[in-house]
Design a protein around this motif. Structure first.
Motif, PDB file in Angstrom:
ATOM      1  N   SER A   1       0.858  -1.172   0.000  1.00  0.00           N
ATOM      2  CA  SER A   1       0.000   0.000   0.000  1.00  0.00           C
ATOM      3  C   SER A   1       0.905   1.235   0.000  1.00  0.00           C
ATOM      4  O   SER A   1       1.941   1.243  -0.646  1.00  0.00           O
ATOM      5  CB  SER A   1      -0.923  -0.056   1.225  1.00  0.00           C
ATOM      6  OG  SER A   1      -1.806   1.045   1.255  1.00  0.00           O
ATOM      7  N   ALA A   2       0.506   2.265   0.717  1.00  0.00           N
ATOM      8  CA  ALA A   2       1.309   3.497   0.748  1.00  0.00           C
ATOM      9  C   ALA A   2       1.086   4.218   2.068  1.00  0.00           C
ATOM     10  O   ALA A   2       0.026   4.103   2.696  1.00  0.00           O
ATOM     11  CB  ALA A   2       0.935   4.419  -0.404  1.00  0.00           C
ATOM     12  N   LEU A   3       2.092   4.984   2.474  1.00  0.00           N
ATOM     13  CA  LEU A   3       1.904   5.836   3.642  1.00  0.00           C
ATOM     14  C   LEU A   3       0.808   6.858   3.343  1.00  0.00           C
ATOM     15  O   LEU A   3       0.714   7.381   2.244  1.00  0.00           O
ATOM     16  CB  LEU A   3       3.200   6.542   4.014  1.00  0.00           C
ATOM     17  CG  LEU A   3       3.708   7.702   3.156  1.00  0.00           C
ATOM     18  CD1 LEU A   3       4.844   8.427   3.867  1.00  0.00           C
ATOM     19  CD2 LEU A   3       4.153   7.254   1.779  1.00  0.00           C
ATOM     20  N   GLY A   4      -0.040   7.081   4.321  1.00  0.00           N
ATOM     21  CA  GLY A   4      -1.172   7.980   4.127  1.00  0.00           C
ATOM     22  C   GLY A   4      -2.454   7.267   3.774  1.00  0.00           C
ATOM     23  O   GLY A   4      -3.502   7.909   3.645  1.00  0.00           O
ATOM     24  N   ALA A   5      -2.408   5.951   3.637  1.00  0.00           N
ATOM     25  CA  ALA A   5      -3.611   5.200   3.267  1.00  0.00           C
ATOM     26  C   ALA A   5      -4.677   5.255   4.348  1.00  0.00           C
ATOM     27  O   ALA A   5      -5.850   4.953   4.094  1.00  0.00           O
ATOM     28  CB  ALA A   5      -3.253   3.751   2.951  1.00  0.00           C
ATOM     29  N   HIS A   6      -4.288   5.640   5.554  1.00  0.00           N
ATOM     30  CA  HIS A   6      -5.245   5.726   6.667  1.00  0.00           C
ATOM     31  C   HIS A   6      -5.208   7.107   7.331  1.00  0.00           C
ATOM     32  O   HIS A   6      -5.580   7.233   8.496  1.00  0.00           O
ATOM     33  CB  HIS A   6      -4.922   4.649   7.703  1.00  0.00           C
ATOM     34  CG  HIS A   6      -5.062   3.253   7.188  1.00  0.00           C
ATOM     35  ND1 HIS A   6      -6.221   2.511   7.309  1.00  0.00           N
ATOM     36  CD2 HIS A   6      -4.184   2.457   6.527  1.00  0.00           C
ATOM     37  CE1 HIS A   6      -6.053   1.321   6.760  1.00  0.00           C
ATOM     38  NE2 HIS A   6      -4.825   1.262   6.278  1.00  0.00           N
ATOM     39  N   HIS A   7      -4.729   8.101   6.611  1.00  0.00           N
ATOM     40  CA  HIS A   7      -4.590   9.447   7.188  1.00  0.00           C
ATOM     41  C   HIS A   7      -3.713   9.406   8.445  1.00  0.00           C
ATOM     42  O   HIS A   7      -3.947  10.162   9.391  1.00  0.00           O
ATOM     43  CB  HIS A   7      -5.957  10.043   7.538  1.00  0.00           C
ATOM     44  CG  HIS A   7      -6.919  10.117   6.398  1.00  0.00           C
ATOM     45  ND1 HIS A   7      -6.927  11.166   5.492  1.00  0.00           N
ATOM     46  CD2 HIS A   7      -7.897   9.263   5.990  1.00  0.00           C
ATOM     47  CE1 HIS A   7      -7.885  10.947   4.600  1.00  0.00           C
ATOM     48  NE2 HIS A   7      -8.479   9.805   4.881  1.00  0.00           N
ATOM     49  N   GLU A   8      -2.720   8.548   8.440  1.00  0.00           N
ATOM     50  CA  GLU A   8      -1.943   8.286   9.655  1.00  0.00           C
ATOM     51  C   GLU A   8      -0.607   9.022   9.717  1.00  0.00           C
ATOM     52  O   GLU A   8       0.128   8.886  10.696  1.00  0.00           O
ATOM     53  CB  GLU A   8      -1.681   6.766   9.773  1.00  0.00           C
ATOM     54  CG  GLU A   8      -0.540   6.217   8.922  1.00  0.00           C
ATOM     55  CD  GLU A   8      -0.838   6.078   7.440  1.00  0.00           C
ATOM     56  OE1 GLU A   8      -0.009   5.507   6.731  1.00  0.00           O
ATOM     57  OE2 GLU A   8      -1.894   6.548   6.999  1.00  0.00           O
ATOM     58  N   VAL A   9      -0.274   9.795   8.683  1.00  0.00           N
ATOM     59  CA  VAL A   9       1.027  10.474   8.658  1.00  0.00           C
ATOM     60  C   VAL A   9       0.869  11.856   9.300  1.00  0.00           C
ATOM     61  O   VAL A   9       0.108  12.694   8.803  1.00  0.00           O
ATOM     62  CB  VAL A   9       1.558  10.602   7.223  1.00  0.00           C
ATOM     63  CG1 VAL A   9       2.957  11.215   7.234  1.00  0.00           C
ATOM     64  CG2 VAL A   9       1.594   9.229   6.544  1.00  0.00           C
ATOM     65  N   PRO A  10       1.578  12.129  10.385  1.00  0.00           N
ATOM     66  CA  PRO A  10       1.328  13.362  11.135  1.00  0.00           C
ATOM     67  C   PRO A  10       2.074  14.574  10.590  1.00  0.00           C
ATOM     68  O   PRO A  10       3.019  14.461   9.814  1.00  0.00           O
ATOM     69  CB  PRO A  10       1.857  13.013  12.534  1.00  0.00           C
ATOM     70  CG  PRO A  10       2.989  12.063  12.252  1.00  0.00           C
ATOM     71  CD  PRO A  10       2.544  11.246  11.058  1.00  0.00           C
ATOM     72  N   GLY A  11       1.634  15.740  11.041  1.00  0.00           N
ATOM     73  CA  GLY A  11       2.389  16.976  10.883  1.00  0.00           C
ATOM     74  C   GLY A  11       2.585  17.445   9.465  1.00  0.00           C
ATOM     75  O   GLY A  11       1.823  17.115   8.546  1.00  0.00           O
ATOM     76  N   LYS A  12       3.651  18.225   9.285  1.00  0.00           N
ATOM     77  CA  LYS A  12       3.946  18.822   7.987  1.00  0.00           C
ATOM     78  C   LYS A  12       4.243  17.774   6.933  1.00  0.00           C
ATOM     79  O   LYS A  12       3.904  17.951   5.757  1.00  0.00           O
ATOM     80  CB  LYS A  12       5.113  19.801   8.115  1.00  0.00           C
ATOM     81  CG  LYS A  12       4.794  21.055   8.905  1.00  0.00           C
ATOM     82  CD  LYS A  12       5.971  22.003   8.933  1.00  0.00           C
ATOM     83  CE  LYS A  12       5.643  23.279   9.695  1.00  0.00           C
ATOM     84  NZ  LYS A  12       6.811  24.220   9.738  1.00  0.00           N
ATOM     85  N   PHE A  13       4.883  16.683   7.331  1.00  0.00           N
ATOM     86  CA  PHE A  13       5.159  15.630   6.353  1.00  0.00           C
ATOM     87  C   PHE A  13       3.863  15.005   5.842  1.00  0.00           C
ATOM     88  O   PHE A  13       3.725  14.720   4.648  1.00  0.00           O
ATOM     89  CB  PHE A  13       6.064  14.556   6.955  1.00  0.00           C
ATOM     90  CG  PHE A  13       6.352  13.414   6.021  1.00  0.00           C
ATOM     91  CD1 PHE A  13       6.816  13.645   4.734  1.00  0.00           C
ATOM     92  CD2 PHE A  13       6.155  12.096   6.427  1.00  0.00           C
ATOM     93  CE1 PHE A  13       7.069  12.586   3.857  1.00  0.00           C
ATOM     94  CE2 PHE A  13       6.418  11.041   5.567  1.00  0.00           C
ATOM     95  CZ  PHE A  13       6.876  11.285   4.281  1.00  0.00           C
ATOM     96  N   GLY A  14       2.910  14.815   6.725  1.00  0.00           N
ATOM     97  CA  GLY A  14       1.621  14.285   6.287  1.00  0.00           C
ATOM     98  C   GLY A  14       0.924  15.225   5.329  1.00  0.00           C
ATOM     99  O   GLY A  14       0.348  14.781   4.316  1.00  0.00           O
ATOM    100  N   ASP A  15       0.976  16.516   5.605  1.00  0.00           N
ATOM    101  CA  ASP A  15       0.367  17.497   4.699  1.00  0.00           C
ATOM    102  C   ASP A  15       1.078  17.489   3.348  1.00  0.00           C
ATOM    103  O   ASP A  15       0.429  17.545   2.291  1.00  0.00           O
ATOM    104  CB  ASP A  15       0.444  18.895   5.309  1.00  0.00           C
ATOM    105  CG  ASP A  15      -0.397  19.034   6.568  1.00  0.00           C
ATOM    106  OD1 ASP A  15      -1.333  18.224   6.754  1.00  0.00           O
ATOM    107  OD2 ASP A  15      -0.114  19.949   7.365  1.00  0.00           O
TER     108      ASP A  15
END
Length: 214
Positions: free
Chosen positions: A104-118
């Motif tokens: 899958s990919a990072l962010g598939a569950h809205h789980e990446v925090p902070g500025k990196f997630g944005d």
């Protein structure tokens, strides 16, 4: 000895998984891809069966996995991943298979925090729609699954990673393809581990607002 089906077998991580399984186990492999001639170097390997087929051909997928123990999917980007994965799920049900491992990919569950997630959402947001739909349909499929969510991928010749779950959230910004392959092989060869789990992979100490090369 087990028999493992690798779907999307010409992908870079899938090829690393194939090489590692052949080198470190006695497992037999079914390599499923659109153009089997791309892996013609395995044509004479008695442990390998090459199958040319589309990920949308449910009946062919089911026939190809009829005697496998584990199905590992390394299909492409997330734009149509949910549609492709639905065919794999339908084929597994048709063939009576239950153990499913997929990239899958990072962010598939809205789980990446902070500025990196944005930043991650801004860069690959279009693909994440498909990854998120895929995560939901796999979780609801009744299969015993492991979802692998790697950080941004590098070609570094190293195996260096840590794992996270959806409770702890995502860490780091990058990880090598070799690391992802190593983890996938561990789950493939120990299918009783990470059952019904979503696992994040990152190289330790790579936290930041974006990967190092951006």
């Amino acid at each position: 000895m087990s028999k493992v089906m690798i779907i999307g077998a010409n992908g870079s991580i899938a090829q690393l998984v194939t090489q590692q399984l052949l080198a470190t186990t006695t497992d037999e492999l079914v390599l499923y891809l659109r153009r089997s001639q791309q892996l013609a170097n395995y044509a004479d390997n008695p442990r390998v069966t090459l199958v040319t087929g589309s990920s949308s051909d449910t009946d062919l997928l089911a026939r190809a996995m009829v005697d496998v123990d584990v199905v590992y999917s390394s299909l492409g980007n997330g734009v149509h991943l949910d549609e492709q994965t639905q065919h794999v799920i339908d084929a597994m049900r048709q063939a009576g298979k239950t153990r499913f491992i997929y990239i899958s990919a990072l962010g598939a569950h809205h789980e990446v925090p902070g500025k990196f997630g944005d930043w991650n959402d801004a860069i690959i947001g279009g693909e994440l729609v498909g990854f998120r739909k895929t995560a939901q349909l796999v979780a609801e499929s009744g299969l015993t699954y492991t979802e692998i969510r790697p950080a941004w991928l590098t070609n570094a010749n190293e195996v260096a990673y840590e794992t996270t779950d959806l409770v702890t959230g995502f860490k780091g910004t990058e990880v090598s393809r070799a690391s992802v392959a190593d983890f996938a092989v561990k789950v493939i060869t120990q299918p009783n581990t990470y059952q019904n789990a979503s696992v994040g992979l990152n190289k330790p100490n790579t936290d930041g607002d974006r990967p190092s090369w951006y």
